[in-house]
Write a protein that holds these residues in place. Sequence first.
Motif, PDB file in Angstrom:
ATOM      1  N   ILE A  65     -10.301 -10.417  -2.870  1.00  0.00           N
ATOM      2  CA  ILE A  65      -9.089 -10.446  -2.045  1.00  0.00           C
ATOM      3  C   ILE A  65      -8.542 -11.866  -1.957  1.00  0.00           C
ATOM      4  N   VAL A  66      -9.422 -12.850  -1.830  1.00  0.00           N
ATOM      5  CA  VAL A  66      -8.962 -14.242  -1.716  1.00  0.00           C
ATOM      6  C   VAL A  66      -8.270 -14.702  -3.000  1.00  0.00           C
ATOM      7  N   ARG A  67      -8.546 -14.008  -4.108  1.00  0.00           N
ATOM      8  CA  ARG A  67      -7.893 -14.354  -5.375  1.00  0.00           C
ATOM      9  C   ARG A  67      -6.542 -13.662  -5.510  1.00  0.00           C
ATOM     10  N   ALA A  68      -6.345 -12.592  -4.723  1.00  0.00           N
ATOM     11  CA  ALA A  68      -5.071 -11.869  -4.794  1.00  0.00           C
ATOM     12  C   ALA A  68      -4.690 -11.380  -3.398  1.00  0.00           C
ATOM     13  N   PRO A  69      -4.376 -12.296  -2.481  1.00  0.00           N
ATOM     14  CA  PRO A  69      -4.092 -11.898  -1.095  1.00  0.00           C
ATOM     15  C   PRO A  69      -2.861 -11.009  -0.945  1.00  0.00           C
ATOM     16  N   GLU A  70      -2.048 -10.907  -2.004  1.00  0.00           N
ATOM     17  CA  GLU A  70      -0.855 -10.057  -1.914  1.00  0.00           C
ATOM     18  C   GLU A  70      -1.198  -8.575  -1.731  1.00  0.00           C
ATOM     19  N   VAL A  71      -2.478  -8.217  -1.945  1.00  0.00           N
ATOM     20  CA  VAL A  71      -2.863  -6.809  -1.759  1.00  0.00           C
ATOM     21  C   VAL A  71      -2.709  -6.381  -0.305  1.00  0.00           C
ATOM     22  N   PHE A  72      -2.683  -7.332   0.623  1.00  0.00           N
ATOM     23  CA  PHE A  72      -2.524  -6.981   2.040  1.00  0.00           C
ATOM     24  C   PHE A  72      -1.143  -6.394   2.340  1.00  0.00           C
ATOM     25  N   GLN A  73      -0.205  -6.525   1.380  1.00  0.00           N
ATOM     26  CA  GLN A  73       1.093  -5.867   1.546  1.00  0.00           C
ATOM     27  C   GLN A  73       0.922  -4.348   1.642  1.00  0.00           C
ATOM     28  N   ALA A  74      -0.205  -3.844   1.098  1.00  0.00           N
ATOM     29  CA  ALA A  74      -0.458  -2.401   1.084  1.00  0.00           C
ATOM     30  C   ALA A  74      -0.675  -1.835   2.484  1.00  0.00           C
ATOM     31  N   LEU A  75      -0.879  -2.707   3.471  1.00  0.00           N
ATOM     32  CA  LEU A  75      -1.021  -2.220   4.847  1.00  0.00           C
ATOM     33  C   LEU A  75       0.285  -1.609   5.349  1.00  0.00           C
ATOM     34  N   ASN A  76       1.379  -1.958   4.705  1.00  0.00           N
ATOM     35  CA  ASN A  76       2.690  -1.401   5.058  1.00  0.00           C
ATOM     36  C   ASN A  76       2.791   0.030   4.512  1.00  0.00           C
ATOM     37  N   PRO A  77       2.971   1.037   5.376  1.00  0.00           N
ATOM     38  CA  PRO A  77       3.031   2.428   4.895  1.00  0.00           C
ATOM     39  C   PRO A  77       4.208   2.702   3.975  1.00  0.00           C
ATOM     40  N   TYR A  78       5.170   1.785   3.923  1.00  0.00           N
ATOM     41  CA  TYR A  78       6.330   1.948   3.033  1.00  0.00           C
ATOM     42  C   TYR A  78       5.879   2.165   1.590  1.00  0.00           C
ATOM     43  N   TYR A  79       4.858   1.398   1.167  1.00  0.00           N
ATOM     44  CA  TYR A  79       4.396   1.500  -0.221  1.00  0.00           C
ATOM     45  C   TYR A  79       3.759   2.863  -0.501  1.00  0.00           C
ATOM     46  N   ALA A  80       3.057   3.393   0.476  1.00  0.00           N
ATOM     47  CA  ALA A  80       2.441   4.718   0.302  1.00  0.00           C
ATOM     48  C   ALA A  80       3.514   5.792   0.163  1.00  0.00           C
ATOM     49  N   ILE A  81       4.504   5.764   1.057  1.00  0.00           N
ATOM     50  CA  ILE A  81       5.571   6.776   1.022  1.00  0.00           C
ATOM     51  C   ILE A  81       6.373   6.666  -0.265  1.00  0.00           C
ATOM     52  N   LYS A  82       6.716   5.435  -0.658  1.00  0.00           N
ATOM     53  CA  LYS A  82       7.517   5.223  -1.875  1.00  0.00           C
ATOM     54  C   LYS A  82       6.792   5.733  -3.114  1.00  0.00           C
ATOM     55  N   THR A  83       5.481   5.496  -3.196  1.00  0.00           N
ATOM     56  CA  THR A  83       4.701   5.944  -4.354  1.00  0.00           C
ATOM     57  C   THR A  83       4.658   7.469  -4.426  1.00  0.00           C
ATOM     58  N   ILE A  84       4.423   8.120  -3.285  1.00  0.00           N
ATOM     59  CA  ILE A  84       4.348   9.588  -3.267  1.00  0.00           C
ATOM     60  C   ILE A  84       5.692  10.209  -3.618  1.00  0.00           C
ATOM     61  N   VAL A  85       6.789   9.582  -3.154  1.00  0.00           N
ATOM     62  CA  VAL A  85       8.128  10.133  -3.398  1.00  0.00           C
ATOM     63  C   VAL A  85       8.599   9.854  -4.826  1.00  0.00           C
ATOM     64  N   ASP A  86       8.341   8.652  -5.342  1.00  0.00           N
ATOM     65  CA  ASP A  86       8.943   8.219  -6.606  1.00  0.00           C
ATOM     66  C   ASP A  86       8.069   8.410  -7.838  1.00  0.00           C
ATOM     67  N   HIS A  87       6.769   8.385  -7.692  1.00  0.00           N
ATOM     68  CA  HIS A  87       5.910   8.383  -8.883  1.00  0.00           C
ATOM     69  C   HIS A  87       5.956   9.739  -9.584  1.00  0.00           C
ATOM     70  N   PRO A  88       6.120   9.732 -10.911  1.00  0.00           N
ATOM     71  CA  PRO A  88       6.220  11.015 -11.643  1.00  0.00           C
ATOM     72  C   PRO A  88       4.941  11.853 -11.599  1.00  0.00           C
ATOM     73  N   GLN A  89       3.803  11.208 -11.390  1.00  0.00           N
ATOM     74  CA  GLN A  89       2.541  11.944 -11.302  1.00  0.00           C
ATOM     75  C   GLN A  89       1.970  11.874  -9.881  1.00  0.00           C
ATOM     76  N   ALA A  90       2.861  12.036  -8.911  1.00  0.00           N
ATOM     77  CA  ALA A  90       2.480  11.866  -7.510  1.00  0.00           C
ATOM     78  C   ALA A  90       1.371  12.824  -7.093  1.00  0.00           C
ATOM     79  N   LEU A  91       1.440  14.083  -7.531  1.00  0.00           N
ATOM     80  CA  LEU A  91       0.423  15.058  -7.126  1.00  0.00           C
ATOM     81  C   LEU A  91      -0.943  14.703  -7.702  1.00  0.00           C
ATOM     82  N   PHE A  92      -0.955  14.211  -8.946  1.00  0.00           N
ATOM     83  CA  PHE A  92      -2.221  13.765  -9.538  1.00  0.00           C
ATOM     84  C   PHE A  92      -2.809  12.622  -8.722  1.00  0.00           C
TER      85      PHE A  92
END
Length: 647
Positions: A182-209
Motif C-alpha cells: 500500500i505504501v508503494r501505491a497509496p492511490e488504492v485508498f481512492q477505492a474507499l469511495n463507493p463511486y468507483y464500485a457503482i461505476k464499475t458495476i454499471v459500466d463494465h461489460p462483464q459486470a455480472l462476472f
Amino acid sequence: MKLQKRPDANKLSLAGLLISLGIIFGDIGTSPLYVVKAIFSQGTIEKNLILGSLSCVFWTLTLQTTIKYVWITLQADNKGEGGILSLYSLVRKKAKWLIIPAIIGASALLADGMITPAITISSAIEGLAIRNPDIPTVPIVVVIISLLFLIQRFGTSVVGRVFGPLMLVWFSMIGILGLLYIVRAPEVFQALNPYYAIKTIVDHPQALFLVGAIFLCTTGAEALYSDMGHCGKANIRVSWLFVKLMLVFNYFGQGGWLMEHVGTQMGDVNPFYAIMPNAFVGYGIIIATVAAIIASQAMISGSFTLISEAVRLNIWPKVAIRYPSDHKGQLYVPSINLILYIGCMLIVAVFQHSSRMEAAYGLAINLTFITTTILMCVFLLRVHISKIWIVIFGVFYFTIEVVFLAGNLIKLTHGGWLTLLLASTLFTVMFAWYGARKIKNSFVRFVDIRPYFPIIAELSEDQSVPVFASHLVYLTSANNKNEIESKIMYSILNKKPKRADVYWLVHVDVMDNPHTREYAVEQLIPQKLIRIDFKLGFREEQRISLLFRKVVEDMVEKGEIDITSNYNTLRKHGFSGDFNFVVLEKIIAKTHALKWHEKIILEIYKTLKRFSLSEEKGFGLDSSFVTLERVPLNIPTTKDVAIKRLQ
C-alpha cells in the motif's frame, strides 16, 4: 424441573477473542487467497477496474458482513446460539412455509462445507508452483484433505486450542504484507469511495462476472452467526474489527501490486503470493496452508453441528452422533464426515485447479444469504421493529443478494452446476424426511386416555394375564396429557394384552431454545400410569434411556414411586423390577390413496430409512430393553367393502 444448567461461556475476554479468530473467521479470513485472482483472471489489468473492484470488495465486507451479519443478524440470539436453524427455531411458529427457506439455507451451507476445504487448501498449496512450476499439487491437496477428515473421529479439541494463536499469526501476516505494498501505491485508498464500485458495476461489460467473483470475499460471513454459541456476539464483534482491517490491508496491498502491472495480463500469477518478498514465500505457503486447514476444520465442525440440529428438528434422518472429547460442543457425525469427504474429492477431481473451483464457489452460500434475509425479516417482525425499517432492510439486502445471485448464476455452466447439484441433493433429503414425517403424522389418530384408566388399573392387577414387564414404557407423540395414540392403546389392550406393574408414557418436546433440558411428571393413575414430558433444546442429545433413568431415580429418592419388583423372591431381596420400552414404528401400508408428490416423498423416505438409525437407537435406547412393533397407519376398514354372501 431442570436436569441441567448451562454455564455462560460468551463473555467478552481475551480468550474469547482468540477463539473467535480460530473458529469464526477461518473461511472469510482465507478469501484473499483467491478473490483478487478470480476478479482479474481474464482480460487486461486496468486502473479503473482495480479501484472499482477494491471498492466493491470493501463495501461488500462493510454492507454484507459488518452491517448485516455482525451488527444486525447477531441480534437474533437464540439463548446464545446462532445459525440458520437456530434462527428458524425462533420464528417457525410464525408460519409453516418458513421451513422451506430454512432447508434451502441449511442444504446450501452443507454444500459450502464441501467446497471450502477444496478451494482453500488448493489455493494455498498452489503457491508451491511459484518456485516449482512442475510440482503436482492435486495429490498433495488430496492427502491433506484426506488426513483432515480422518482425524475428525478422534476429536479436534487439542488442535482447537492452537487455532486462535495460529489465525492471529495469519491475519497479522496478511495485514503487514498488504501494508508493504500500500505504501508503494497509496492511490488504492481512492477505492474507499463507493463511486468507483457503482461505476464499475454499471459500466463494465462483464459486470455480472465481476460481481460473482467479488462475492467470494464475503463467503464465510454466515459462520459469524452459526458459531455465535462458541464465542458470543461481543467477542465476534470486537475481533471482527481487527479481522476486517487486516483483510482490507491485504486486498488493497494486492491492488497496489496490480497498479504496478497495469496494461498486462495476470495469467497464472496469484497476487496474494506476488506481494510476498521472495525469501518469505516458503513461509507464506506454510502459514497459508495452516490457515486453509483451520478454515476447513471450522466448516466441517459447523456442518456436524448443523446436522445434529437438523436431526433434532426432524429435517434429517436420525444418524449416529458421537462425542470424541469433553470439549464443549465437540461432536462427530460419521455419515456427514463421509458425505463431506466424498463431496470434496468430487470437487477436486472435477476441477483440479482452484481457478476452476472459483466458478463453483459462492452460489451455495449466496442462497444461504438470501434465506437468512427472509428469516431475519420475520424475526424483526417478531421483536416488533418498525415495519418501515424491516421493509428497508428486506428490499436493500434482497437487491444486493439477487444481484450477487445473478453474478453467481453466470458461472453455472462453468462449475456452478456442481454446487447446485450438491445443494439440491441435500435439499431433497431434508425435504423428503420432513415431508414424510408430516404425511405419517396425518394418519396418526389420538383418543382420550381417561376412559381407559379403570381398564389399565384392572389389567395391572389381572393375574390371568402373564406379566409382560414390571415397568412398561411407551414413547408418545401426544402433546395433550389427556390424549394417547390409538395404536398405543391397541398395543396394550388388544395386541397380546401387556400386563405391567407400572405403565409409563414418555413424551419428548423439542424446544426452540437450544440448551433446554427440563421435565415434568404427572401420575395419571397413582403408582400405575405415569407420564413424563421431556423438554429438550434442539441442540441437546436425546438420550431418552439415560434421562428416563435419571427421572425414575429422582422419583424413587423422593418417595413418589416404588420400583421394587413384585416377584416374591426378588422383592424379598429388594431387587428392582425390569423396564421394557415399546417402540411403535409407524409405517404406511397402502399408498394408492395418496397424491403423486406424497408417493414420491415416501419412496425417497423409504430409501433414506435404510441408512438411518433404527427408532430405538435414534432415541438412545438400549436395544436389549426394547420391543419394536411395526404399526400400519392406514389399514383399510370394512366400512366401504361390498361383498355378497351366497349361503
